[in-house]
Design an enzyme around this catalytic site. Sequence first.
Site, PDB file in Angstrom:
ATOM      1  CD  GLU A   6       6.240  -5.291  -1.709  1.00 35.29           C
ATOM      2  OE1 GLU A   6       7.284  -5.963  -1.819  1.00 35.29           O
ATOM      3  OE2 GLU A   6       5.219  -5.476  -2.405  1.00 35.29           O
TER       4      GLU A   6
HETATM    5  N1  MHF Z   1       2.549  -5.178 -10.956  1.00 33.21           N
HETATM    6  C1  MHF Z   1       2.857  -5.312  -9.659  1.00 33.21           C
HETATM    7  N2  MHF Z   1       3.291  -4.254  -8.970  1.00 33.21           N
HETATM    8  C2  MHF Z   1       3.600  -4.373  -7.639  1.00 33.21           C
HETATM    9  O1  MHF Z   1       4.036  -3.377  -7.037  1.00 33.21           O
HETATM   10  C3  MHF Z   1       3.409  -5.640  -7.017  1.00 33.21           C
HETATM   11  C4  MHF Z   1       2.964  -6.726  -7.813  1.00 33.21           C
HETATM   12  N3  MHF Z   1       2.667  -6.539  -9.110  1.00 33.21           N
HETATM   13  N4  MHF Z   1       2.795  -7.973  -7.314  1.00 33.21           N
HETATM   14  C5  MHF Z   1       3.330  -8.246  -6.020  1.00 33.21           C
HETATM   15  C6  MHF Z   1       3.158  -7.109  -5.099  1.00 33.21           C
HETATM   16  C7  MHF Z   1       1.727  -6.832  -4.694  1.00 33.21           C
HETATM   17  N5  MHF Z   1       1.759  -5.432  -4.404  1.00 33.21           N
HETATM   18  C8  MHF Z   1       0.672  -4.699  -3.911  1.00 33.21           C
HETATM   19  C9  MHF Z   1      -0.583  -4.841  -4.476  1.00 33.21           C
HETATM   20  C10 MHF Z   1      -1.650  -4.094  -4.034  1.00 33.21           C
HETATM   21  C11 MHF Z   1      -1.479  -3.193  -2.981  1.00 33.21           C
HETATM   22  C12 MHF Z   1      -2.638  -2.390  -2.530  1.00 33.21           C
HETATM   23  O2  MHF Z   1      -3.136  -1.584  -3.273  1.00 33.21           O
HETATM   24  N6  MHF Z   1      -3.089  -2.601  -1.298  1.00 33.21           N
HETATM   25  C13 MHF Z   1      -4.229  -1.896  -0.728  1.00 33.21           C
HETATM   26  C14 MHF Z   1      -5.064  -2.816   0.109  1.00 33.21           C
HETATM   27  C15 MHF Z   1      -5.567  -4.011  -0.596  1.00 33.21           C
HETATM   28  C16 MHF Z   1      -6.362  -4.909   0.334  1.00 33.21           C
HETATM   29  O3  MHF Z   1      -6.778  -4.459   1.375  1.00 33.21           O
HETATM   30  O4  MHF Z   1      -6.537  -6.067  -0.029  1.00 33.21           O
HETATM   31  C17 MHF Z   1      -3.789  -0.835   0.265  1.00 33.21           C
HETATM   32  O5  MHF Z   1      -4.668  -0.082   0.677  1.00 33.21           O
HETATM   33  O6  MHF Z   1      -2.584  -0.751   0.563  1.00 33.21           O
HETATM   34  C18 MHF Z   1      -0.225  -3.073  -2.394  1.00 33.21           C
HETATM   35  C19 MHF Z   1       0.847  -3.819  -2.871  1.00 33.21           C
HETATM   36  C20 MHF Z   1       3.069  -4.881  -4.705  1.00 33.21           C
HETATM   37  N7  MHF Z   1       3.631  -5.841  -5.656  1.00 33.21           N
HETATM   38  C1  KIV Z   2       9.626  -5.068  -4.747  1.00 36.01           C
HETATM   39  C2  KIV Z   2       8.353  -5.613  -5.288  1.00 36.01           C
HETATM   40  C3  KIV Z   2       7.921  -5.076  -6.592  1.00 36.01           C
HETATM   41  C4  KIV Z   2       8.402  -7.072  -5.396  1.00 36.01           C
HETATM   42  O1  KIV Z   2       9.364  -7.615  -5.801  1.00 36.01           O
HETATM   43  C5  KIV Z   2       7.204  -7.790  -5.045  1.00 36.01           C
HETATM   44  O2  KIV Z   2       6.305  -7.185  -4.496  1.00 36.01           O
HETATM   45  O3  KIV Z   2       7.175  -8.982  -5.285  1.00 36.01           O
END
Ligand code: MHF
Ligand code: KIV
Length: 182
Positions: free
Chosen positions: A74
């Site tokens: 992930e």
């Molecule tokens: N609806 C949903 N989809 C998901 O894929 C997901 C969830 N919920 N909840 C648990 C986690 C959280 N996830 C995430 C959420 C946000 C980023 C994201 O956009 N991160 C940014 C940085 C954010 C920061 O710096 O705080 C990045 O640039 O990667 C990545 C994974 C993946 N997972």
């Molecule tokens: C694999 C991803 C969607 C997951 O289960 C989580 O981020 O919690």
Amino acid sequence: MRCCEVRGRVCVAEEIAFLVSRGIPVMGHVGLMPQHFNQLGGYKCQGKTDSSRQHIKDGAKAVCEAGAFCVVLECVSASLAAELTQELPVPTIGIGASNACDGQILVIDDMLGQSSRYPKFVKRFADLEQTIKDAVVDYVREVKCGEFPGDLRNASTGSCNALTIEFDATGCCGYEPHYGSK
Ligand SMILES: Nc1nc(=O)c2c([nH]1)NC[C@@H]1CN(c3ccc(C(=O)N[C@@H](CCC(=O)O)C(=O)O)cc3)CN21
Ligand SMILES: CC(C)C(=O)C(=O)O
């Protein structure tokens, strides 16, 4: 397939081996683990420094040696995902971890456009949120102006509801709504 997903690196290898020895298929999970949001400092891409990269690699290998049948990656960098996919003896399944992985995960609500917040790697393949909003707005408008339910949608007079559902070939469990006179 039914299985159990165990999140963590070297520290969960023992638990994985225990479950596998009892016949429970285990999927590993390394990189971003949302349950460790506080320790990881947010939902951030993992494996950006040499030491965290090595840490994730060691963990993924330990998880495989313990008997996991695949490993979820992930939010790890594309180059780390490519290396792990080459080096691990089991398939890698990526989420936000590039197309170098053997398989992909995308949360169904995200891909259908029904989530309240979207991780940056998500592609929305549909916009169900808008579709649902449009449908509800249409419904409310039609109710307010009296268009819905019109005569055709009235259970006692409607003709478009001439519906018969038979649950088996003999019809003995059939459901036949009573339309027409009460
Ligand atoms: N609806 C949903 N989809 C998901 O894929 C997901 C969830 N919920 N909840 C648990 C986690 C959280 N996830 C995430 C959420 C946000 C980023 C994201 O956009 N991160 C940014 C940085 C954010 C920061 O710096 O705080 C990045 O640039 O990667 C990545 C994974 C993946 N997972
Ligand atoms: C694999 C991803 C969607 C997951 O289960 C989580 O981020 O919690």
